[in-house]
Design a protein around this motif. Sequence first.
Motif, PDB file in Angstrom:
ATOM      1  N   GLY A  42       0.845  -1.178   0.000  1.00  0.00           N
ATOM      2  CA  GLY A  42       0.000   0.000   0.000  1.00  0.00           C
ATOM      3  C   GLY A  42       0.884   1.233   0.000  1.00  0.00           C
ATOM      4  N   LYS A  43       0.284   2.388   0.193  1.00  0.00           N
ATOM      5  CA  LYS A  43       1.023   3.651   0.164  1.00  0.00           C
ATOM      6  C   LYS A  43       2.163   3.659   1.189  1.00  0.00           C
ATOM      7  N   GLU A  44       1.881   3.205   2.387  1.00  0.00           N
ATOM      8  CA  GLU A  44       2.885   3.216   3.453  1.00  0.00           C
ATOM      9  C   GLU A  44       4.056   2.270   3.141  1.00  0.00           C
ATOM     10  N   GLN A  45       3.758   1.107   2.620  1.00  0.00           N
ATOM     11  CA  GLN A  45       4.797   0.119   2.333  1.00  0.00           C
ATOM     12  C   GLN A  45       5.649   0.508   1.118  1.00  0.00           C
ATOM     13  N   LEU A  46       5.128   1.394   0.272  1.00  0.00           N
ATOM     14  CA  LEU A  46       5.860   1.817  -0.919  1.00  0.00           C
ATOM     15  C   LEU A  46       6.732   3.048  -0.674  1.00  0.00           C
ATOM     16  N   GLN A  47       6.713   3.592   0.549  1.00  0.00           N
ATOM     17  CA  GLN A  47       7.499   4.790   0.855  1.00  0.00           C
ATOM     18  C   GLN A  47       9.005   4.610   0.615  1.00  0.00           C
ATOM     19  N   PRO A  48       9.612   3.468   0.977  1.00  0.00           N
ATOM     20  CA  PRO A  48      11.046   3.323   0.679  1.00  0.00           C
ATOM     21  C   PRO A  48      11.360   3.443  -0.813  1.00  0.00           C
ATOM     22  N   LEU A  49      10.511   2.868  -1.651  1.00  0.00           N
ATOM     23  CA  LEU A  49      10.722   2.980  -3.092  1.00  0.00           C
ATOM     24  C   LEU A  49      10.519   4.416  -3.553  1.00  0.00           C
ATOM     25  N   MET A  50       9.514   5.092  -3.034  1.00  0.00           N
ATOM     26  CA  MET A  50       9.283   6.493  -3.399  1.00  0.00           C
ATOM     27  C   MET A  50      10.474   7.365  -2.992  1.00  0.00           C
ATOM     28  N   ALA A  51      11.072   7.084  -1.833  1.00  0.00           N
ATOM     29  CA  ALA A  51      12.243   7.846  -1.384  1.00  0.00           C
ATOM     30  C   ALA A  51      13.426   7.624  -2.328  1.00  0.00           C
ATOM     31  N   VAL A  52      13.613   6.393  -2.770  1.00  0.00           N
ATOM     32  CA  VAL A  52      14.701   6.115  -3.709  1.00  0.00           C
ATOM     33  C   VAL A  52      14.453   6.823  -5.040  1.00  0.00           C
ATOM     34  N   LEU A  53      13.214   6.810  -5.507  1.00  0.00           N
ATOM     35  CA  LEU A  53      12.906   7.493  -6.767  1.00  0.00           C
ATOM     36  C   LEU A  53      13.141   8.989  -6.653  1.00  0.00           C
ATOM     37  N   ALA A  54      12.840   9.575  -5.506  1.00  0.00           N
ATOM     38  CA  ALA A  54      13.115  10.999  -5.280  1.00  0.00           C
ATOM     39  C   ALA A  54      14.624  11.252  -5.289  1.00  0.00           C
ATOM     40  N   ASP A  55      15.401  10.336  -4.699  1.00  0.00           N
ATOM     41  CA  ASP A  55      16.861  10.464  -4.722  1.00  0.00           C
ATOM     42  C   ASP A  55      17.415  10.390  -6.137  1.00  0.00           C
ATOM     43  N   VAL A  56      16.840   9.503  -6.941  1.00  0.00           N
ATOM     44  CA  VAL A  56      17.298   9.347  -8.325  1.00  0.00           C
ATOM     45  C   VAL A  56      17.078  10.641  -9.099  1.00  0.00           C
ATOM     46  N   GLU A  57      16.010  11.361  -8.790  1.00  0.00           N
ATOM     47  CA  GLU A  57      15.759  12.659  -9.428  1.00  0.00           C
ATOM     48  C   GLU A  57      16.853  13.666  -9.084  1.00  0.00           C
ATOM     49  N   LYS A  58      17.353  13.611  -7.841  1.00  0.00           N
ATOM     50  CA  LYS A  58      18.304  14.614  -7.356  1.00  0.00           C
ATOM     51  C   LYS A  58      19.752  14.286  -7.674  1.00  0.00           C
ATOM     52  N   GLN A  59      20.122  13.021  -7.574  1.00  0.00           N
ATOM     53  CA  GLN A  59      21.507  12.630  -7.810  1.00  0.00           C
ATOM     54  C   GLN A  59      21.536  11.441  -8.759  1.00  0.00           C
ATOM     55  N   PRO A  60      22.582  11.354  -9.557  1.00  0.00           N
ATOM     56  CA  PRO A  60      22.626  10.284 -10.561  1.00  0.00           C
ATOM     57  C   PRO A  60      22.730   8.887  -9.944  1.00  0.00           C
ATOM     58  N   VAL A  61      21.880   8.020 -10.403  1.00  0.00           N
ATOM     59  CA  VAL A  61      21.915   6.604 -10.057  1.00  0.00           C
ATOM     60  C   VAL A  61      21.841   5.853 -11.376  1.00  0.00           C
ATOM     61  N   ASP A  62      22.773   4.948 -11.576  1.00  0.00           N
ATOM     62  CA  ASP A  62      22.819   4.215 -12.839  1.00  0.00           C
ATOM     63  C   ASP A  62      21.920   2.989 -12.843  1.00  0.00           C
ATOM     64  N   VAL A  63      21.873   2.288 -11.696  1.00  0.00           N
ATOM     65  CA  VAL A  63      21.158   1.017 -11.627  1.00  0.00           C
ATOM     66  C   VAL A  63      20.261   0.994 -10.402  1.00  0.00           C
ATOM     67  N   LEU A  64      19.025   0.593 -10.605  1.00  0.00           N
ATOM     68  CA  LEU A  64      18.092   0.375  -9.500  1.00  0.00           C
ATOM     69  C   LEU A  64      17.695  -1.090  -9.516  1.00  0.00           C
ATOM     70  N   LEU A  65      17.972  -1.778  -8.406  1.00  0.00           N
ATOM     71  CA  LEU A  65      17.586  -3.181  -8.253  1.00  0.00           C
ATOM     72  C   LEU A  65      16.378  -3.230  -7.329  1.00  0.00           C
ATOM     73  N   VAL A  66      15.274  -3.776  -7.829  1.00  0.00           N
ATOM     74  CA  VAL A  66      14.053  -3.911  -7.043  1.00  0.00           C
ATOM     75  C   VAL A  66      13.815  -5.396  -6.798  1.00  0.00           C
ATOM     76  N   GLU A  67      13.814  -5.773  -5.527  1.00  0.00           N
ATOM     77  CA  GLU A  67      13.523  -7.151  -5.131  1.00  0.00           C
ATOM     78  C   GLU A  67      12.048  -7.231  -4.772  1.00  0.00           C
ATOM     79  N   ILE A  68      11.334  -8.186  -5.343  1.00  0.00           N
ATOM     80  CA  ILE A  68       9.887  -8.298  -5.129  1.00  0.00           C
ATOM     81  C   ILE A  68       9.539  -9.654  -4.542  1.00  0.00           C
TER      82      ILE A  68
END
Length: 131
Positions: A37-63
């Motif tokens: 849900g929204k609360e459980q997706l906050q870590p991913l949203m934080a990483v996506l916000a970081d990617v906007e601000k600083q360069p990240v080449d690779v994002l690994l998402v474990e599901i």
Amino acid sequence: IARLFRLIFCIFVFCGLSLHSAEPVSRRVVRLEGYLGKEQLQPLMAVLADVEKQPVDVLLVEIDSSSGDLNEILSIAKELHQLKTRKNLQLIVYIEDNAVGPVAILPLLADEIYTSSLVSWGDIPLGTDEA
């Protein structure tokens, strides 16, 4: 054994990426498990916000998830697609055991998909609105 496999997988993927690249590679890892849900997706949203601000080449998402909020997952999928296009982000998805329900769409955005030996991906079971 699943954690050991996941650790070996992460080391393999990240070491492999470093060997093929002359430049240092910036990487981030996010784990999505259980009901998303929204609360459980906050870590991913934080990483996506970081990617906007600083360069990240690779994002690994474990599901490892079998239920979630469809609207939230679609919003995340849209943001991931936009980031991949704007920032030339490489998305790697590892499905540990389950990518069932709304989260099943995220691996479709990946540049590379890896799975555990036995995986359930894509079907939508009944009665999983809330877990």
